[in-house]
Design a protein around this motif. Sequence first.
Motif, PDB file in Angstrom:
ATOM      1  N   ALA A  76      12.695  14.598   9.001  1.00 23.89           N
ATOM      2  CA  ALA A  76      12.023  13.543   8.253  1.00 23.89           C
ATOM      3  C   ALA A  76      10.885  12.940   9.062  1.00 23.89           C
ATOM      4  N   LEU A  77      11.135  12.728  10.346  1.00 19.84           N
ATOM      5  CA  LEU A  77      10.091  12.172  11.212  1.00 19.84           C
ATOM      6  C   LEU A  77       8.962  13.172  11.432  1.00 19.84           C
ATOM      7  N   GLN A  78       9.297  14.448  11.532  1.00 18.79           N
ATOM      8  CA  GLN A  78       8.264  15.466  11.700  1.00 18.79           C
ATOM      9  C   GLN A  78       7.354  15.516  10.479  1.00 18.79           C
ATOM     10  N   THR A  79       7.923  15.281   9.311  1.00 19.61           N
ATOM     11  CA  THR A  79       7.127  15.230   8.087  1.00 19.61           C
ATOM     12  C   THR A  79       6.128  14.085   8.141  1.00 19.61           C
ATOM     13  N   ALA A  80       6.566  12.951   8.682  1.00 21.31           N
ATOM     14  CA  ALA A  80       5.656  11.814   8.841  1.00 21.31           C
ATOM     15  C   ALA A  80       4.572  12.135   9.866  1.00 21.31           C
ATOM     16  N   ILE A  81       4.949  12.785  10.963  1.00 21.25           N
ATOM     17  CA  ILE A  81       3.975  13.156  11.991  1.00 21.25           C
ATOM     18  C   ILE A  81       2.884  14.045  11.404  1.00 21.25           C
ATOM     19  N   SER A  82       3.262  14.920  10.498  1.00 20.70           N
ATOM     20  CA  SER A  82       2.300  15.847   9.893  1.00 20.70           C
ATOM     21  C   SER A  82       1.313  15.157   8.965  1.00 20.70           C
ATOM     22  N   GLY A  83       1.593  13.898   8.608  1.00 23.14           N
ATOM     23  CA  GLY A  83       0.702  13.165   7.704  1.00 23.14           C
ATOM     24  C   GLY A  83       1.055  13.333   6.244  1.00 23.14           C
ATOM     25  N   THR A  84       2.181  13.999   5.958  1.00 27.10           N
ATOM     26  CA  THR A  84       2.580  14.238   4.570  1.00 27.10           C
ATOM     27  C   THR A  84       3.002  12.956   3.870  1.00 27.10           C
ATOM     28  N   GLY A  85       3.659  12.062   4.601  1.00 30.99           N
ATOM     29  CA  GLY A  85       4.134  10.831   3.994  1.00 30.99           C
ATOM     30  C   GLY A  85       4.531   9.813   5.040  1.00 30.99           C
ATOM     31  N   VAL A  86       5.225   8.774   4.571  1.00 33.06           N
ATOM     32  CA  VAL A  86       5.663   7.685   5.449  1.00 33.06           C
ATOM     33  C   VAL A  86       7.185   7.714   5.507  1.00 33.06           C
ATOM     34  N   ALA A  87       7.730   7.715   6.718  1.00 32.45           N
ATOM     35  CA  ALA A  87       9.182   7.732   6.898  1.00 32.45           C
ATOM     36  C   ALA A  87       9.667   6.381   7.384  1.00 32.45           C
ATOM     37  N   LEU A  88      10.945   6.127   7.141  1.00 32.71           N
ATOM     38  CA  LEU A  88      11.567   4.927   7.675  1.00 32.71           C
ATOM     39  C   LEU A  88      12.177   5.319   9.019  1.00 32.71           C
ATOM     40  N   GLY A  89      11.492   4.952  10.087  1.00 29.31           N
ATOM     41  CA  GLY A  89      11.938   5.361  11.417  1.00 29.31           C
ATOM     42  C   GLY A  89      12.914   4.376  12.008  1.00 29.31           C
TER      43      GLY A  89
ATOM     44  N   ASP B 202       0.816  -1.221   0.000  1.00 26.21           N
ATOM     45  CA  ASP B 202       0.000   0.000   0.000  1.00 26.21           C
ATOM     46  C   ASP B 202       0.848   1.270   0.000  1.00 26.21           C
ATOM     47  N   LEU B 203       2.134   1.117   0.236  1.00 23.16           N
ATOM     48  CA  LEU B 203       3.023   2.279   0.226  1.00 23.16           C
ATOM     49  C   LEU B 203       3.084   2.938  -1.156  1.00 23.16           C
ATOM     50  N   LYS B 204       2.689   2.211  -2.179  1.00 20.12           N
ATOM     51  CA  LYS B 204       2.723   2.788  -3.531  1.00 20.12           C
ATOM     52  C   LYS B 204       1.766   3.973  -3.657  1.00 20.12           C
ATOM     53  N   HIS B 205       0.818   4.081  -2.749  1.00 24.22           N
ATOM     54  CA  HIS B 205      -0.151   5.180  -2.788  1.00 24.22           C
ATOM     55  C   HIS B 205       0.285   6.380  -1.939  1.00 24.22           C
ATOM     56  N   HIS B 206       1.414   6.277  -1.270  1.00 23.90           N
ATOM     57  CA  HIS B 206       1.817   7.317  -0.319  1.00 23.90           C
ATOM     58  C   HIS B 206       3.210   7.846  -0.625  1.00 23.90           C
ATOM     59  N   LEU B 207       3.447   9.084  -0.199  1.00 24.06           N
ATOM     60  CA  LEU B 207       4.752   9.713  -0.380  1.00 24.06           C
ATOM     61  C   LEU B 207       5.762   9.060   0.549  1.00 24.06           C
ATOM     62  N   LEU B 208       6.904   8.665   0.005  1.00 23.38           N
ATOM     63  CA  LEU B 208       7.982   8.115   0.821  1.00 23.38           C
ATOM     64  C   LEU B 208       8.897   9.256   1.260  1.00 23.38           C
ATOM     65  N   VAL B 209       9.168   9.308   2.547  1.00 20.12           N
ATOM     66  CA  VAL B 209      10.069  10.323   3.094  1.00 20.12           C
ATOM     67  C   VAL B 209      11.428   9.669   3.312  1.00 20.12           C
ATOM     68  N   HIS B 210      12.452  10.152   2.615  1.00 20.59           N
ATOM     69  CA  HIS B 210      13.796   9.569   2.673  1.00 20.59           C
ATOM     70  C   HIS B 210      14.686  10.382   3.602  1.00 20.59           C
TER      71      HIS B 210
END
Length: 318
Positions: A235-248, A187-195
């Motif tokens: 990068a993690l803050q971007t994930a917290i905001s709901g913008t995308g998914v980060a590799l934590g 399902d990650l194909k539908h979401h922004l990946l945060v690198h």
Amino acid sequence: MRAPNHLNALRAFEAVARHLNYAAAAEELNVTPAAVGHLIRGLEDTLDVELFHRSTSGPSRLVLTDAARSVLPSLQAGFDLLSEAVEALKASKSRIAFTVTVPVAFADKWLLRRVERFQQKHPYYDLRIDTSNRLIDFTADRIDVGIRYGAGAWPDLVSTFLMRDEFFPVCSPALLNGEHPLKAPSDLKHHLLVHDISMQTFSAFPTWRSWLQKAGCRNVVDCNRGLQINDSAAALQTAISGTGVALGRTTLVEHDLAEGRLVRPFEESQTCELAYYLVHRKESEHAAPVLAFKEWLISEAGLVSLTKPASAAGPRPH
């Protein structure tokens, strides 16, 4: 009159003014009544002012003159300030300041919320936290202790292992639902990946490419697309905001997971040979502040635990 004697004379005057009695003042100052009388007479001669009258009636034979009475509060306040200054000097001598250099994201996400426990355990140590991602010269920059992330070997430094991370996707709880809920890695194909590219020079550092390959989705999800950020905390803050998914990674996301700002949608995780180490110069290994901080930090590192994926809490609606 020399300055030390002048101060002694003022102290004698203040004591006599409180007790209105030479003998009581002498006992307090641990001198003889004759010595107190000599100091008072010397002070009166130096200042050319009378400090006490002799009374022929009442419970005391000494009476403050108007001049003495008018300056007494200021003199007592001055002695109070002097005492405070002396105590401050004693306290400063007993306190030890030392400097710890820490990666920015590690300080923000892990160390700073714990450091109060160190201060409570070691109240006479004053920590100076230097947040920096660059390799610092410990001697030139007067650094006592450092926390570094890497393979464990740095020139001229002794390293002690602290903890190793596991890597796994993290996101806002909002992404578990919606138009494309995160139920499986595909399902990650539908979401922004945060690198997080802050460690891109280290080939051992996990990336979306390596994690997707381990999860069996490399051909399903394009690992090259997405947002690249050279700061782990950002990068993690971007994930917290709901913008995308980060590799934590464990140490940096544990608090946000516990507080519900992030969730771990999938079970799959990836280990890494890189780890956090405490480092210091060889000649500092027996220094009391270094030993105290090392003992405390190893204890804190032992408390780190993984947070279960969101799916482990129970089934989610499909």
